[in-house]
Motif scaffolding. Structure first.
Motif, PDB file in Angstrom:
ATOM      1  N   SER A 126       0.852  -1.196   0.000  1.00  0.00           N
ATOM      2  CA  SER A 126       0.000   0.000   0.000  1.00  0.00           C
ATOM      3  C   SER A 126       0.882   1.238   0.000  1.00  0.00           C
ATOM      4  CB  SER A 126      -0.921  -0.018   1.234  1.00  0.00           C
ATOM      5  OG  SER A 126      -1.646   1.185   1.328  1.00  0.00           O
ATOM      6  N   PHE A 127       0.299   2.351  -0.502  1.00  0.00           N
ATOM      7  CA  PHE A 127       1.027   3.623  -0.529  1.00  0.00           C
ATOM      8  C   PHE A 127       0.173   4.707   0.102  1.00  0.00           C
ATOM      9  CE2 PHE A 127       2.910   1.098  -3.868  1.00  0.00           C
ATOM     10  CZ  PHE A 127       4.262   1.341  -3.745  1.00  0.00           C
ATOM     11  N   ARG A 128       0.846   5.650   0.715  1.00  0.00           N
ATOM     12  CA  ARG A 128       0.165   6.743   1.387  1.00  0.00           C
ATOM     13  C   ARG A 128      -0.509   7.647   0.357  1.00  0.00           C
ATOM     14  NH1 ARG A 128       3.297  11.340   4.927  1.00  0.00           N
ATOM     15  NH2 ARG A 128       1.463  12.456   5.740  1.00  0.00           N
ATOM     16  N   ARG A 129      -1.785   7.923   0.588  1.00  0.00           N
ATOM     17  CA  ARG A 129      -2.537   8.788  -0.318  1.00  0.00           C
ATOM     18  C   ARG A 129      -3.226   9.871   0.510  1.00  0.00           C
ATOM     19  NH1 ARG A 129       0.279   6.937  -3.423  1.00  0.00           N
ATOM     20  NH2 ARG A 129      -0.134   5.699  -5.296  1.00  0.00           N
ATOM     21  N   PRO A 135       1.720  14.467  -3.105  1.00  0.00           N
ATOM     22  CA  PRO A 135       1.667  13.710  -4.359  1.00  0.00           C
ATOM     23  C   PRO A 135       2.473  12.412  -4.326  1.00  0.00           C
ATOM     24  CG  PRO A 135       3.110  15.595  -4.597  1.00  0.00           C
ATOM     25  CD  PRO A 135       2.470  15.741  -3.259  1.00  0.00           C
ATOM     26  N   PHE A 136       3.533  12.375  -3.552  1.00  0.00           N
ATOM     27  CA  PHE A 136       4.393  11.181  -3.559  1.00  0.00           C
ATOM     28  C   PHE A 136       4.489  10.617  -2.140  1.00  0.00           C
ATOM     29  CE2 PHE A 136       5.878  13.721  -7.144  1.00  0.00           C
ATOM     30  CZ  PHE A 136       5.714  12.797  -8.162  1.00  0.00           C
ATOM     31  N   GLY A 137       3.375  10.026  -1.657  1.00  0.00           N
ATOM     32  CA  GLY A 137       3.410   9.362  -0.347  1.00  0.00           C
ATOM     33  C   GLY A 137       4.178   8.055  -0.440  1.00  0.00           C
ATOM     34  N   GLY A 138       4.921   7.748   0.563  1.00  0.00           N
ATOM     35  CA  GLY A 138       5.742   6.542   0.547  1.00  0.00           C
ATOM     36  C   GLY A 138       4.926   5.290   0.837  1.00  0.00           C
ATOM     37  N   GLY A 181      -1.833  -7.698   7.045  1.00  0.00           N
ATOM     38  CA  GLY A 181      -1.454  -6.302   7.236  1.00  0.00           C
ATOM     39  C   GLY A 181      -2.353  -5.376   6.418  1.00  0.00           C
ATOM     40  N   ARG A 182      -2.402  -4.097   6.808  1.00  0.00           N
ATOM     41  CA  ARG A 182      -3.226  -3.105   6.120  1.00  0.00           C
ATOM     42  C   ARG A 182      -2.408  -1.853   5.862  1.00  0.00           C
ATOM     43  NH1 ARG A 182      -6.653  -5.351   9.964  1.00  0.00           N
ATOM     44  NH2 ARG A 182      -6.151  -3.692  11.466  1.00  0.00           N
ATOM     45  N   GLY A 183      -3.012  -0.952   5.106  1.00  0.00           N
ATOM     46  CA  GLY A 183      -2.339   0.313   4.830  1.00  0.00           C
ATOM     47  C   GLY A 183      -2.285   1.207   6.055  1.00  0.00           C
ATOM     48  N   SER A 184      -1.691   2.391   5.860  1.00  0.00           N
ATOM     49  CA  SER A 184      -1.518   3.369   6.945  1.00  0.00           C
ATOM     50  C   SER A 184      -0.671   2.799   8.080  1.00  0.00           C
ATOM     51  CB  SER A 184      -2.881   3.828   7.487  1.00  0.00           C
ATOM     52  OG  SER A 184      -3.653   4.404   6.471  1.00  0.00           O
TER      53      SER A 184
END
Length: 364
Positions: A22-25, A30-33, A73-76
């Motif tokens: 997952s990526f940070r949004r 604009p460019f979350g890790g 696992g999940r995002g954030s």
């Protein structure tokens, strides 16, 4: 409660949860890790020795025990939760074997002892785990590891200091009732005892030992006669065997010497180590023999049986001769319990200097 001393169960540990990619949004970023978390660990299965249990009946009907899988696992940056372990409570003295390889996984000999039977799988890695200075947007993730799965055999061997051995109706149940707090079934027909009974014998303050009474053996037990060798395993942890012999059988044609020799032969067929254990001869039911014939009958039995070990003459019904037997057993068991302490190489004669000075002063 029904006495069950064998059971076969399936145990399955939980699988580990999969990792998350997952990526940070977020607005204005604009460019979350990467923010994918790792998976959780699967539940393991443990065996715990419980002194309040004395049978494996719980595992006769509940044959399969599974632990839950770990959460993914999940995002954030959210990691998956680990699953709870499964605790299987078993009587003290239980042996756990792998059914396929017949290897001993665990042997529960102390109350509260906890042994791992099947390990849960580890959780997989999320892409947050793979972030480096050169790999700023990893898309790798790994699945969770599978948990262990086994088919195991549970075998209960009771923990007792003394075991009673003899023919049916030799008076073993009456003896354990006379000297301990056990209350087994007593009747005038063979094989009244159908499962082992344990009794605690109180000799004095903080002085006690445990006696195990098993169903009687008859000639041909190795071929399945009577109850066979089914319960002889419960005597393998004892420190002393009491061979109880009925000196006054109901049938005059029955020879007590022949019956006693048959018991010893069956014991040897089952296990040589059990046969070699210390064994005392207990001549029971003397109350059924006239007083003027007792000495002659005992002497004749010992001569024909060719016995050279300790002999005790008792009547379990009237408790005649039971107290000397109890004290002799306790002395033997207490001596066997003593642990040999090796000499300490740091001190001469294996003792600290302070103890040596005290010993010298006492001699002076």
């Amino acid at each position: 409660m029904k006495f069950i001393d064998e059971a076969t169960i399936d145990i399955v540990a939980g699988n580990g949860g999969a990792g998350c990619a997952s990526f940070r949004r977020e607005k204005f970023i604009p460019f979350g890790g990467p923010d994918g978390g790792d998976g959780g660990r699967g539940g393991s299965i443990y065996a715990v020795a419980d002194s309040n249990l004395n049978t494996l009946i719980d595992y006769r009907y509940a044959r399969r025990h599974e632990a839950r899988n770990g959460e993914a696992g999940r995002g954030s940056d959210c990691y998956g939760a680990a699953s709870e372990d499964v605790i299987l409570r078993m009587p003290v003295g239980t042996i756990v074997r792998d059914l396929e390889t017949d290897t001993v996984i665990a042997e529960l000999l102390e109350p509260g002892e906890k042994i791992l039977l099947a390990k849960g799988g580890d959780g997989g890695f999320g892409n947050l785990h793979f972030k480096t200075s050169t790999n700023r947007a990893p898309r790798q993730k790994t699945p969770g590891w599978p948990g262990e799965a086994k088919k195991v055999k549970l075998e209960l061997r009771v923990l007792a200091d003394v075991g009673l051995l003899g023919q049916p109706n030799a008076g073993k149940s009456t003896l354990i009732t006379a000297v301990s707090n056990a209350r087994p079934k007593i009747a005038d027909y063979p094989f009244t005892t159908l499962h082992p009974n344990l009794g605690v014998v109180r000799v004095g303050p903080e002085k006690s030992f445990v006696v195990a009474d098993i169903p009687g053996l008859i000639e041909g037990a190795a071929e399945g006669a009577g109850l066979g060798h089914q319960f002889l395993r419960h005597l393998q942890r004892t420190r002393l065997l009491l061979h109880v012999v009925d000196l006054a059988p109901f049938d005059p044609a029955v020879d007590p010497v022949a019956e006693a020799k048959a018991i010893v032969n069956e014991l040897k067929k089952y296990d040589q180590e059990l046969h070699d254990k210390p064994r005392w001869l207990v001549l029971n039911k003397l109350d059924m023999v006239p007083e003027d014939e007792r000495a002659k009958r005992v002497k004749d039995f010992i001569k024909r049986y060719k016995w050279k070990g300790p002999v005790f003459e008792i009547s379990a019904l009237t408790r005649e001769g039971c107290q000397p037997l109890i004290h002799a057993i306790y002395d033997h068991v207490a001596t066997a319990h003593k642990v040999h302490v090796e000499a300490d190489p740091r001190f001469p004669d294996g003792k600290p200097a302070a103890e040596l000075d005290e010993a010298a002063e006492q001699k002076a």
